[in-house]
Motif scaffolding. Structure first.
Motif, PDB file in Angstrom:
ATOM      1  N   GLU A 247       0.814  -1.216   0.000  1.00  0.00           N
ATOM      2  CA  GLU A 247       0.000   0.000   0.000  1.00  0.00           C
ATOM      3  C   GLU A 247       0.849   1.269   0.000  1.00  0.00           C
ATOM      4  O   GLU A 247       0.441   2.288  -0.530  1.00  0.00           O
ATOM      5  N   LYS A 248       2.053   1.223   0.604  1.00  0.00           N
ATOM      6  CA  LYS A 248       2.929   2.398   0.599  1.00  0.00           C
ATOM      7  C   LYS A 248       3.706   2.537  -0.699  1.00  0.00           C
ATOM      8  O   LYS A 248       3.922   3.644  -1.186  1.00  0.00           O
ATOM      9  N   MET A 249       4.160   1.434  -1.265  1.00  0.00           N
ATOM     10  CA  MET A 249       4.991   1.495  -2.467  1.00  0.00           C
ATOM     11  C   MET A 249       4.191   1.816  -3.722  1.00  0.00           C
ATOM     12  O   MET A 249       4.705   2.462  -4.639  1.00  0.00           O
ATOM     13  N   PHE A 250       2.962   1.357  -3.789  1.00  0.00           N
ATOM     14  CA  PHE A 250       2.136   1.562  -4.976  1.00  0.00           C
ATOM     15  C   PHE A 250       0.927   2.402  -4.577  1.00  0.00           C
ATOM     16  O   PHE A 250       0.019   1.917  -3.907  1.00  0.00           O
ATOM     17  N   GLU A 251       0.917   3.669  -4.995  1.00  0.00           N
ATOM     18  CA  GLU A 251      -0.126   4.616  -4.605  1.00  0.00           C
ATOM     19  C   GLU A 251      -1.486   4.179  -5.154  1.00  0.00           C
ATOM     20  O   GLU A 251      -1.591   3.742  -6.292  1.00  0.00           O
ATOM     21  N   GLY A 252      -2.517   4.324  -4.336  1.00  0.00           N
ATOM     22  CA  GLY A 252      -3.879   4.029  -4.762  1.00  0.00           C
ATOM     23  C   GLY A 252      -4.282   2.581  -4.665  1.00  0.00           C
ATOM     24  O   GLY A 252      -5.349   2.211  -5.135  1.00  0.00           O
ATOM     25  N   THR A 253      -3.434   1.740  -4.091  1.00  0.00           N
ATOM     26  CA  THR A 253      -3.777   0.325  -3.961  1.00  0.00           C
ATOM     27  C   THR A 253      -4.322   0.049  -2.567  1.00  0.00           C
ATOM     28  O   THR A 253      -3.870   0.632  -1.581  1.00  0.00           O
ATOM     29  N   LYS A 254      -5.289  -0.833  -2.500  1.00  0.00           N
ATOM     30  CA  LYS A 254      -5.853  -1.316  -1.242  1.00  0.00           C
ATOM     31  C   LYS A 254      -5.772  -2.835  -1.261  1.00  0.00           C
ATOM     32  O   LYS A 254      -6.289  -3.475  -2.174  1.00  0.00           O
ATOM     33  N   VAL A 255      -5.125  -3.417  -0.276  1.00  0.00           N
ATOM     34  CA  VAL A 255      -4.923  -4.859  -0.221  1.00  0.00           C
ATOM     35  C   VAL A 255      -6.098  -5.506   0.497  1.00  0.00           C
ATOM     36  O   VAL A 255      -6.480  -5.097   1.587  1.00  0.00           O
ATOM     37  N   GLU A 256      -6.671  -6.522  -0.141  1.00  0.00           N
ATOM     38  CA  GLU A 256      -7.763  -7.276   0.469  1.00  0.00           C
ATOM     39  C   GLU A 256      -7.224  -8.441   1.285  1.00  0.00           C
ATOM     40  O   GLU A 256      -7.644  -8.656   2.414  1.00  0.00           O
ATOM     41  N   SER A 257      -6.283  -9.216   0.710  1.00  0.00           N
ATOM     42  CA  SER A 257      -5.732 -10.363   1.435  1.00  0.00           C
ATOM     43  C   SER A 257      -4.308 -10.646   0.963  1.00  0.00           C
ATOM     44  O   SER A 257      -3.909 -10.242  -0.130  1.00  0.00           O
ATOM     45  N   VAL A 258      -3.571 -11.353   1.808  1.00  0.00           N
ATOM     46  CA  VAL A 258      -2.195 -11.745   1.505  1.00  0.00           C
ATOM     47  C   VAL A 258      -2.042 -13.231   1.831  1.00  0.00           C
ATOM     48  O   VAL A 258      -2.408 -13.673   2.924  1.00  0.00           O
ATOM     49  N   HIS A 259      -1.535 -13.991   0.881  1.00  0.00           N
ATOM     50  CA  HIS A 259      -1.229 -15.401   1.091  1.00  0.00           C
ATOM     51  C   HIS A 259       0.274 -15.580   0.918  1.00  0.00           C
ATOM     52  O   HIS A 259       0.849 -15.070  -0.043  1.00  0.00           O
ATOM     53  N   THR A 260       0.915 -16.302   1.846  1.00  0.00           N
ATOM     54  CA  THR A 260       2.362 -16.470   1.792  1.00  0.00           C
ATOM     55  C   THR A 260       2.729 -17.940   1.687  1.00  0.00           C
ATOM     56  O   THR A 260       1.990 -18.813   2.144  1.00  0.00           O
ATOM     57  N   MET A 261       3.902 -18.199   1.071  1.00  0.00           N
ATOM     58  CA  MET A 261       4.446 -19.534   0.934  1.00  0.00           C
ATOM     59  C   MET A 261       5.924 -19.495   1.281  1.00  0.00           C
ATOM     60  O   MET A 261       6.640 -18.618   0.786  1.00  0.00           O
ATOM     61  N   ASN A 262       6.370 -20.396   2.128  1.00  0.00           N
ATOM     62  CA  ASN A 262       7.777 -20.490   2.504  1.00  0.00           C
ATOM     63  C   ASN A 262       8.435 -21.620   1.728  1.00  0.00           C
ATOM     64  O   ASN A 262       7.879 -22.712   1.616  1.00  0.00           O
ATOM     65  N   TYR A 263       9.615 -21.351   1.201  1.00  0.00           N
ATOM     66  CA  TYR A 263      10.407 -22.348   0.500  1.00  0.00           C
ATOM     67  C   TYR A 263      11.733 -22.499   1.229  1.00  0.00           C
ATOM     68  O   TYR A 263      12.479 -21.531   1.356  1.00  0.00           O
ATOM     69  N   ASN A 264      12.021 -23.704   1.715  1.00  0.00           N
ATOM     70  CA  ASN A 264      13.313 -23.961   2.356  1.00  0.00           C
ATOM     71  C   ASN A 264      14.377 -24.128   1.281  1.00  0.00           C
ATOM     72  O   ASN A 264      14.083 -24.519   0.155  1.00  0.00           O
ATOM     73  N   GLY A 265      15.634 -23.865   1.648  1.00  0.00           N
ATOM     74  CA  GLY A 265      16.730 -24.018   0.711  1.00  0.00           C
ATOM     75  C   GLY A 265      16.991 -25.481   0.397  1.00  0.00           C
ATOM     76  O   GLY A 265      16.787 -26.353   1.235  1.00  0.00           O
ATOM     77  N   LYS A 266      17.425 -25.735  -0.829  1.00  0.00           N
ATOM     78  CA  LYS A 266      17.725 -27.104  -1.241  1.00  0.00           C
ATOM     79  C   LYS A 266      19.177 -27.427  -0.924  1.00  0.00           C
ATOM     80  O   LYS A 266      20.043 -26.554  -0.968  1.00  0.00           O
ATOM     81  N   ASN A 267      19.449 -28.686  -0.642  1.00  0.00           N
ATOM     82  CA  ASN A 267      20.821 -29.148  -0.464  1.00  0.00           C
ATOM     83  C   ASN A 267      21.460 -29.294  -1.840  1.00  0.00           C
ATOM     84  O   ASN A 267      20.892 -29.924  -2.725  1.00  0.00           O
ATOM     85  N   LYS A 268      22.622 -28.705  -2.010  1.00  0.00           N
ATOM     86  CA  LYS A 268      23.347 -28.762  -3.276  1.00  0.00           C
ATOM     87  C   LYS A 268      24.751 -29.278  -3.020  1.00  0.00           C
ATOM     88  O   LYS A 268      25.309 -29.100  -1.946  1.00  0.00           O
ATOM     89  N   ARG A 269      25.319 -29.901  -4.044  1.00  0.00           N
ATOM     90  CA  ARG A 269      26.663 -30.434  -3.917  1.00  0.00           C
ATOM     91  C   ARG A 269      27.453 -30.088  -5.167  1.00  0.00           C
ATOM     92  O   ARG A 269      26.945 -30.187  -6.282  1.00  0.00           O
ATOM     93  N   ARG A 270      28.676 -29.657  -4.966  1.00  0.00           N
ATOM     94  CA  ARG A 270      29.586 -29.375  -6.076  1.00  0.00           C
ATOM     95  C   ARG A 270      30.890 -30.080  -5.747  1.00  0.00           C
ATOM     96  O   ARG A 270      31.686 -29.579  -4.954  1.00  0.00           O
ATOM     97  N   GLY A 271      31.087 -31.236  -6.344  1.00  0.00           N
ATOM     98  CA  GLY A 271      32.237 -32.060  -6.004  1.00  0.00           C
ATOM     99  C   GLY A 271      32.068 -32.596  -4.596  1.00  0.00           C
ATOM    100  O   GLY A 271      31.065 -33.224  -4.279  1.00  0.00           O
ATOM    101  N   MET A 272      33.023 -32.327  -3.742  1.00  0.00           N
ATOM    102  CA  MET A 272      32.938 -32.811  -2.369  1.00  0.00           C
ATOM    103  C   MET A 272      32.411 -31.732  -1.425  1.00  0.00           C
ATOM    104  O   MET A 272      32.323 -31.948  -0.228  1.00  0.00           O
TER     105      MET A 272
END
Length: 99
Positions: free
Chosen positions: A46-71
């Motif tokens: 609402e602060k960054m974009f003038e004239g917008t009114k937010v009705e709802s917010v849905h969030t999703m969390n993504y954990n980091g993946k395990n990666k390997r490069r050689g050892m």
């Protein structure tokens, strides 16, 4: 919890085929700070974009993946994604209009 300012909450918009399809319903997708809550996300939009009114917010969390490069083992950063729905009388967000 970190003391986040509104300009630190929203990192960047998510531009995918699915996120563009739901824009007809006034739903916008953003990558947000992993420690931001729904109230902070609503206030930031609402602060960054003038004239917008937010009705709802849905969030999703993504954990980091395990990666390997050689050892060497490591982990990618965790992310948080938010889908923000605007009210019917709200103004559209302009950053997506040029796409």
């Amino acid at each position: 919890m970190a003391d986040l300012k509104y300009y630190d909450v929203i990192l960047k918009p998510v531009i995918t085929e699915n996120s563009m399809a739901i824009m007809d319903d006034k739903k916008y997708t953003f990558l947000v700070h992993p420690e931001a809550n729904k109230i902070q996300i609503k206030q930031a939009v609402e602060k960054m974009f003038e004239g917008t009114k937010v009705e709802s917010v849905h969030t999703m969390n993504y954990n980091g993946k395990n990666k390997r490069r050689g050892m060497i083992y490591g982990k990618t950063a965790k992310r948080k994604k938010a889908i923000v729905k605007l009210t019917a009388d709200s103004k559209d967000i302009e950053i997506f209009q040029g796409m």
